[in-house]
Write a protein that holds these residues in place. Sequence first.
Motif, PDB file in Angstrom:
ATOM      1  N   GLU A  46       0.820  -1.207   0.000  1.00 43.66           N
ATOM      2  CA  GLU A  46       0.000   0.000   0.000  1.00 43.66           C
ATOM      3  C   GLU A  46       0.858   1.263   0.000  1.00 43.66           C
ATOM      4  N   GLY A  47       2.065   1.139   0.512  1.00 43.06           N
ATOM      5  CA  GLY A  47       2.976   2.281   0.534  1.00 43.06           C
ATOM      6  C   GLY A  47       3.741   2.490  -0.751  1.00 43.06           C
ATOM      7  N   GLY A  48       3.438   1.690  -1.782  1.00 39.32           N
ATOM      8  CA  GLY A  48       4.088   1.876  -3.073  1.00 39.32           C
ATOM      9  C   GLY A  48       5.585   1.654  -3.027  1.00 39.32           C
ATOM     10  N   SER A  49       6.011   0.635  -2.253  1.00 36.66           N
ATOM     11  CA  SER A  49       7.440   0.319  -2.089  1.00 36.66           C
ATOM     12  C   SER A  49       8.207   1.462  -1.449  1.00 36.66           C
ATOM     13  N   GLY A  50       7.524   2.226  -0.625  1.00 42.05           N
ATOM     14  CA  GLY A  50       8.184   3.353   0.031  1.00 42.05           C
ATOM     15  C   GLY A  50       8.034   3.340   1.535  1.00 42.05           C
ATOM     16  N   GLU A  51       8.164   2.149   2.120  1.00 39.14           N
ATOM     17  CA  GLU A  51       7.963   2.029   3.568  1.00 39.14           C
ATOM     18  C   GLU A  51       8.972   2.853   4.380  1.00 39.14           C
ATOM     19  N   PHE A  52      10.114   3.144   3.778  1.00 44.13           N
ATOM     20  CA  PHE A  52      11.150   3.868   4.519  1.00 44.13           C
ATOM     21  C   PHE A  52      11.217   5.340   4.139  1.00 44.13           C
ATOM     22  N   ALA A  53      10.259   5.786   3.356  1.00 44.23           N
ATOM     23  CA  ALA A  53      10.228   7.195   2.970  1.00 44.23           C
ATOM     24  C   ALA A  53       9.644   8.032   4.098  1.00 44.23           C
ATOM     25  N   ALA A  54       9.880   9.335   3.987  1.00 41.14           N
ATOM     26  CA  ALA A  54       9.333  10.256   4.979  1.00 41.14           C
ATOM     27  C   ALA A  54       7.822  10.412   4.768  1.00 41.14           C
ATOM     28  N   GLN A  55       7.174  11.130   5.671  1.00 45.64           N
ATOM     29  CA  GLN A  55       5.735  11.328   5.592  1.00 45.64           C
ATOM     30  C   GLN A  55       5.388  12.292   4.461  1.00 45.64           C
ATOM     31  N   ARG A  56       4.446  11.897   3.617  1.00 44.11           N
ATOM     32  CA  ARG A  56       4.108  12.728   2.463  1.00 44.11           C
ATOM     33  C   ARG A  56       3.380  14.009   2.852  1.00 44.11           C
ATOM     34  N   ALA A  57       2.886  14.092   4.092  1.00 45.82           N
ATOM     35  CA  ALA A  57       2.228  15.319   4.544  1.00 45.82           C
ATOM     36  C   ALA A  57       3.229  16.457   4.722  1.00 45.82           C
ATOM     37  N   LEU A  58       4.501  16.120   4.867  1.00 44.56           N
ATOM     38  CA  LEU A  58       5.546  17.135   5.027  1.00 44.56           C
ATOM     39  C   LEU A  58       5.992  17.641   3.657  1.00 44.56           C
ATOM     40  N   SER A  59       6.487  18.872   3.611  1.00 46.76           N
ATOM     41  CA  SER A  59       7.076  19.391   2.377  1.00 46.76           C
ATOM     42  C   SER A  59       8.374  18.639   2.093  1.00 46.76           C
ATOM     43  N   VAL A  60       8.879  18.743   0.881  1.00 48.47           N
ATOM     44  CA  VAL A  60      10.134  18.095   0.525  1.00 48.47           C
ATOM     45  C   VAL A  60      11.263  18.588   1.423  1.00 48.47           C
ATOM     46  N   SER A  61      11.319  19.889   1.649  1.00 47.70           N
ATOM     47  CA  SER A  61      12.363  20.459   2.506  1.00 47.70           C
ATOM     48  C   SER A  61      12.272  19.907   3.925  1.00 47.70           C
ATOM     49  N   GLU A  62      11.044  19.779   4.443  1.00 47.80           N
ATOM     50  CA  GLU A  62      10.856  19.237   5.786  1.00 47.80           C
ATOM     51  C   GLU A  62      11.246  17.764   5.847  1.00 47.80           C
ATOM     52  N   GLN A  63      10.933  17.027   4.793  1.00 45.81           N
ATOM     53  CA  GLN A  63      11.328  15.620   4.746  1.00 45.81           C
ATOM     54  C   GLN A  63      12.846  15.480   4.773  1.00 45.81           C
ATOM     55  N   ILE A  64      13.528  16.332   4.020  1.00 44.28           N
ATOM     56  CA  ILE A  64      14.993  16.284   3.985  1.00 44.28           C
ATOM     57  C   ILE A  64      15.577  16.594   5.358  1.00 44.28           C
ATOM     58  N   GLU A  65      15.098  17.625   5.983  1.00 48.25           N
ATOM     59  CA  GLU A  65      15.608  17.998   7.307  1.00 48.25           C
ATOM     60  C   GLU A  65      15.344  16.905   8.337  1.00 48.25           C
ATOM     61  N   GLN A  66      14.164  16.324   8.283  1.00 48.10           N
ATOM     62  CA  GLN A  66      13.824  15.240   9.203  1.00 48.10           C
ATOM     63  C   GLN A  66      14.766  14.054   9.007  1.00 48.10           C
ATOM     64  N   ALA A  67      15.017  13.705   7.745  1.00 42.39           N
ATOM     65  CA  ALA A  67      15.908  12.584   7.452  1.00 42.39           C
ATOM     66  C   ALA A  67      17.332  12.872   7.898  1.00 42.39           C
ATOM     67  N   LYS A  68      17.802  14.094   7.688  1.00 46.08           N
ATOM     68  CA  LYS A  68      19.163  14.465   8.112  1.00 46.08           C
ATOM     69  C   LYS A  68      19.322  14.330   9.620  1.00 46.08           C
ATOM     70  N   ILE A  81      21.751  12.105  -1.257  1.00 37.21           N
ATOM     71  CA  ILE A  81      21.013  11.946  -2.508  1.00 37.21           C
ATOM     72  C   ILE A  81      19.533  12.075  -2.187  1.00 37.21           C
ATOM     73  N   ALA A  82      18.845  12.954  -2.880  1.00 35.63           N
ATOM     74  CA  ALA A  82      17.396  13.084  -2.729  1.00 35.63           C
ATOM     75  C   ALA A  82      16.738  12.020  -3.602  1.00 35.63           C
ATOM     76  N   TYR A  83      16.157  11.025  -2.947  1.00 33.14           N
ATOM     77  CA  TYR A  83      15.612   9.856  -3.649  1.00 33.14           C
ATOM     78  C   TYR A  83      14.095   9.823  -3.516  1.00 33.14           C
ATOM     79  N   PHE A  84      13.404  10.107  -4.621  1.00 36.40           N
ATOM     80  CA  PHE A  84      11.946  10.014  -4.643  1.00 36.40           C
ATOM     81  C   PHE A  84      11.582   8.562  -4.929  1.00 36.40           C
ATOM     82  N   GLN A  85      11.068   7.877  -3.893  1.00 39.93           N
ATOM     83  CA  GLN A  85      10.950   6.420  -3.936  1.00 39.93           C
ATOM     84  C   GLN A  85       9.537   5.877  -4.122  1.00 39.93           C
ATOM     85  N   PRO A  86       8.545   6.242  -3.303  1.00 37.94           N
ATOM     86  CA  PRO A  86       7.259   5.547  -3.382  1.00 37.94           C
ATOM     87  C   PRO A  86       6.500   5.819  -4.683  1.00 37.94           C
ATOM     88  N   PHE A  87       5.833   4.793  -5.161  1.00 43.63           N
ATOM     89  CA  PHE A  87       4.969   4.896  -6.337  1.00 43.63           C
ATOM     90  C   PHE A  87       5.753   5.319  -7.587  1.00 43.63           C
TER      91      PHE A  87
END
Length: 252
Positions: A46-68, A81-87
């Motif tokens: 259901e996650g489109g092979s993106g179980e380890f991705a950040a939450q899509r409710a966050l902006s891209v910048s917020e996802q990057i900061e959270q991951a860092k 590397i900015a990796y757009f993974q799910p779906f």
Amino acid sequence: MYYYSLNEYLKKTFGEKVYKISLDGGMTCPNRDGTLGSHGCIFCSEGGSGEFAAQRALSVSEQIEQAKRRISKKSDCKKFIAYFQPFTNTYAPVSYLRKIFEEAVAPEEIAALSIATRPDCLGDDVLDLLDELNKKKPVWVELGLQTIHEKSAEYIRRGYDLNVYDESVKKLHKIGVNVITHIILGLPNESKKEIIESVRYAGERSDGIKLQLLHVLKGTDLLKDYERGMFETLTLDEYVDLLCDCIEALPP
């Protein structure tokens, strides 16, 4: 057995260790929204092979900061590397893709942009955008081929023919974009010979390859077939033996 690992490539290319950040671009897939199908590929969760991705409710910048922040707890890595993974991450209007991709590559610490997508979702307008972005920072496109064999492609509900993959690779290489191809090892009813044929085929056409062990996820149609006893997964010894043969089949 020697092979040219991604880690080694990144250190050689960027001069230091680079960490891959999995991002969610908020997209879906033509194999899910009714265009080609509604259930996705048979192995896709259901996650489109993106179980380890950040939450899509966050902006891209917020996802990057959270991951860092998360990565900093276990690594002092300074480049990412900015990796757009799910779906399917080119399955949206180009205006939207431009917004999220440019936001992703804007930080100085982002060394490259990697985009997981389908070869049948690379229209000329998308290719023009990727060409433009590739002049700013390296762009990689990851294509989920999984197998070159028609019977397996139909079983997993891939939804496109092999020639679509071939044409997309040619177009991406024409604009200087590196192509990484995903191959699944251990698809039901595929022989070792057939798997190695897929690996060799992808290796001859790609700049990089992901050899992914078949794993059965909850909530997938693949699980239903597994529970019916229609196939068995590889043992550790079988997997290691197969992986060694696949690596031998790849070009240097």
